[in-house]
Design a protein around this motif. Sequence first.
Motif, mmCIF file in Angstrom:
data_model
loop_
_atom_site.group_PDB
_atom_site.id
_atom_site.type_symbol
_atom_site.label_atom_id
_atom_site.label_comp_id
_atom_site.label_asym_id
_atom_site.label_seq_id
_atom_site.Cartn_x
_atom_site.Cartn_y
_atom_site.Cartn_z
ATOM 1 N N VAL A 1 0.848 -1.202 0.000
ATOM 2 C CA VAL A 1 0.000 0.000 0.000
ATOM 3 C C VAL A 1 0.879 1.245 0.000
ATOM 4 C CG1 VAL A 1 -1.682 1.338 1.331
ATOM 5 C CG2 VAL A 1 -1.993 -1.133 1.072
ATOM 6 N N ASP A 2 1.915 1.258 0.837
ATOM 7 C CA ASP A 2 2.823 2.414 0.906
ATOM 8 C C ASP A 2 3.530 2.656 -0.424
ATOM 9 O OD1 ASP A 2 2.090 2.734 3.552
ATOM 10 O OD2 ASP A 2 3.927 1.813 4.352
ATOM 11 N N LEU A 3 4.003 1.600 -1.062
ATOM 12 C CA LEU A 3 4.675 1.742 -2.353
ATOM 13 C C LEU A 3 3.722 2.238 -3.439
ATOM 14 C CD1 LEU A 3 6.854 -1.486 -2.246
ATOM 15 C CD2 LEU A 3 7.710 0.870 -2.246
ATOM 16 N N THR A 4 2.490 1.743 -3.402
ATOM 17 C CA THR A 4 1.479 2.194 -4.364
ATOM 18 C C THR A 4 1.228 3.687 -4.194
ATOM 19 O OG1 THR A 4 0.441 0.008 -4.355
ATOM 20 C CG2 THR A 4 -0.897 1.843 -5.173
ATOM 21 N N ASN A 5 1.071 4.107 -2.956
ATOM 22 C CA ASN A 5 0.805 5.523 -2.699
ATOM 23 C C ASN A 5 2.014 6.401 -3.013
ATOM 24 O OD1 ASN A 5 -1.926 5.440 -2.105
ATOM 25 N ND2 ASN A 5 -1.540 4.843 0.016
ATOM 26 N N ALA A 6 3.212 5.872 -2.870
ATOM 27 C CA ALA A 6 4.405 6.636 -3.245
ATOM 28 C C ALA A 6 4.420 6.889 -4.755
ATOM 29 C CB ALA A 6 5.672 5.891 -2.815
ATOM 30 N N GLU A 7 4.045 5.878 -5.546
ATOM 31 C CA GLU A 7 3.975 6.054 -7.006
ATOM 32 C C GLU A 7 2.899 7.067 -7.376
ATOM 33 O OE1 GLU A 7 6.015 5.096 -9.239
ATOM 34 O OE2 GLU A 7 7.160 3.576 -8.170
ATOM 35 N N ARG A 8 1.773 7.001 -6.688
ATOM 36 C CA ARG A 8 0.689 7.949 -6.964
ATOM 37 C C ARG A 8 1.104 9.374 -6.591
ATOM 38 N NH1 ARG A 8 -4.441 6.007 -7.933
ATOM 39 N NH2 ARG A 8 -5.406 7.736 -6.808
ATOM 40 N N LYS A 9 1.818 9.503 -5.488
ATOM 41 C CA LYS A 9 2.275 10.828 -5.069
ATOM 42 C C LYS A 9 3.225 11.418 -6.113
ATOM 43 C CE LYS A 9 4.406 13.335 -1.255
ATOM 44 N NZ LYS A 9 4.972 13.249 0.081
ATOM 45 N N ASN B 1 -4.532 5.353 -11.751
ATOM 46 C CA ASN B 1 -5.887 5.742 -12.136
ATOM 47 C C ASN B 1 -6.449 6.690 -11.074
ATOM 48 O OD1 ASN B 1 -8.723 5.860 -12.492
ATOM 49 N ND2 ASN B 1 -8.730 3.863 -13.490
ATOM 50 N N GLY B 2 -6.676 7.930 -11.463
ATOM 51 C CA GLY B 2 -7.198 8.928 -10.535
ATOM 52 C C GLY B 2 -8.629 8.673 -10.104
ATOM 53 N N GLY B 3 -9.329 7.785 -10.782
ATOM 54 C CA GLY B 3 -10.699 7.452 -10.407
ATOM 55 C C GLY B 3 -10.790 6.507 -9.226
ATOM 56 N N PHE B 4 -9.711 5.823 -8.902
ATOM 57 C CA PHE B 4 -9.720 4.912 -7.757
ATOM 58 C C PHE B 4 -9.378 5.681 -6.484
ATOM 59 C CE2 PHE B 4 -8.344 1.466 -10.946
ATOM 60 C CZ PHE B 4 -9.654 1.091 -11.191
ATOM 61 N N THR B 5 -10.052 5.347 -5.395
ATOM 62 C CA THR B 5 -9.814 6.019 -4.112
ATOM 63 C C THR B 5 -9.447 5.063 -2.986
ATOM 64 O OG1 THR B 5 -12.180 5.924 -3.583
ATOM 65 C CG2 THR B 5 -11.381 7.929 -4.682
ATOM 66 N N GLU B 6 -9.657 3.760 -3.200
ATOM 67 C CA GLU B 6 -9.394 2.771 -2.145
ATOM 68 C C GLU B 6 -8.620 1.592 -2.724
ATOM 69 O OE1 GLU B 6 -13.139 3.665 0.794
ATOM 70 O OE2 GLU B 6 -13.318 1.929 -0.517
ATOM 71 N N ILE B 7 -7.957 0.868 -1.829
ATOM 72 C CA ILE B 7 -7.140 -0.271 -2.262
ATOM 73 C C ILE B 7 -7.231 -1.401 -1.241
ATOM 74 C CG2 ILE B 7 -5.050 0.624 -1.140
ATOM 75 C CD1 ILE B 7 -3.436 -0.566 -3.500
ATOM 76 N N GLY B 8 -7.098 -2.614 -1.751
ATOM 77 C CA GLY B 8 -6.918 -3.797 -0.933
ATOM 78 C C GLY B 8 -5.803 -4.609 -1.544
ATOM 79 N N VAL B 9 -4.972 -5.221 -0.739
ATOM 80 C CA VAL B 9 -3.846 -5.997 -1.250
ATOM 81 C C VAL B 9 -3.729 -7.313 -0.490
ATOM 82 C CG1 VAL B 9 -2.579 -3.935 -1.970
ATOM 83 C CG2 VAL B 9 -2.168 -4.895 0.277
#
Length: 189
Positions: free
Chosen positions: A30-38, A124-132
Amino acid sequence: MAQSALAGFLLVLLLVPPASTPSPAASALVDLTNAERKRAGLAALRANDRLMEAAELQARQLLDEGRLQHDFPDARYPRLLDRLAAVRYKWRAAGENLAFGQGDAGQAMAGWMKSKGHRANILNGGFTEIGVARVAGRNGRPYWVQVFARPAGLRVLRRRVFRLFVAATIPWRPSPARCARHPPLHAAQ
């Protein structure tokens, strides 16, 4: 007034599932995903327990089937939409990334970011939540799953409930003059 506030609080407690503690591998992903999005100027995704559960369902199916595939027609939860329904997640948009064999979350993320389709889901800016989820077989090689979604808003849920109510209470009858190409079935011959 105090009773209605208490009733509202209790209703929220009943409707909102308790937060679970994700595994270290899940937290890292989750942290790595959010780092890429940031880096791309996008908002961070919120971890969602139901999406975590949907990701876990798919990871277990991948392990059971022994292959990397999004849909398993003969499985209990054949498609992503079936997994989301199973965990009672109401969605407006959803997507899924799968990987196999990467030793850690960083390697899985690096592989996804090199793939056009996987990268598109992550950014994808349309996504707001994640599960892994990460599940390893007996050989130790892990399956990695990311489930992305945007929950259905209250307005969308109200429309769906209204449509269901209308459909259940008003029987559909075709108009006798629906169109010239499709005359009514009961027209005289």
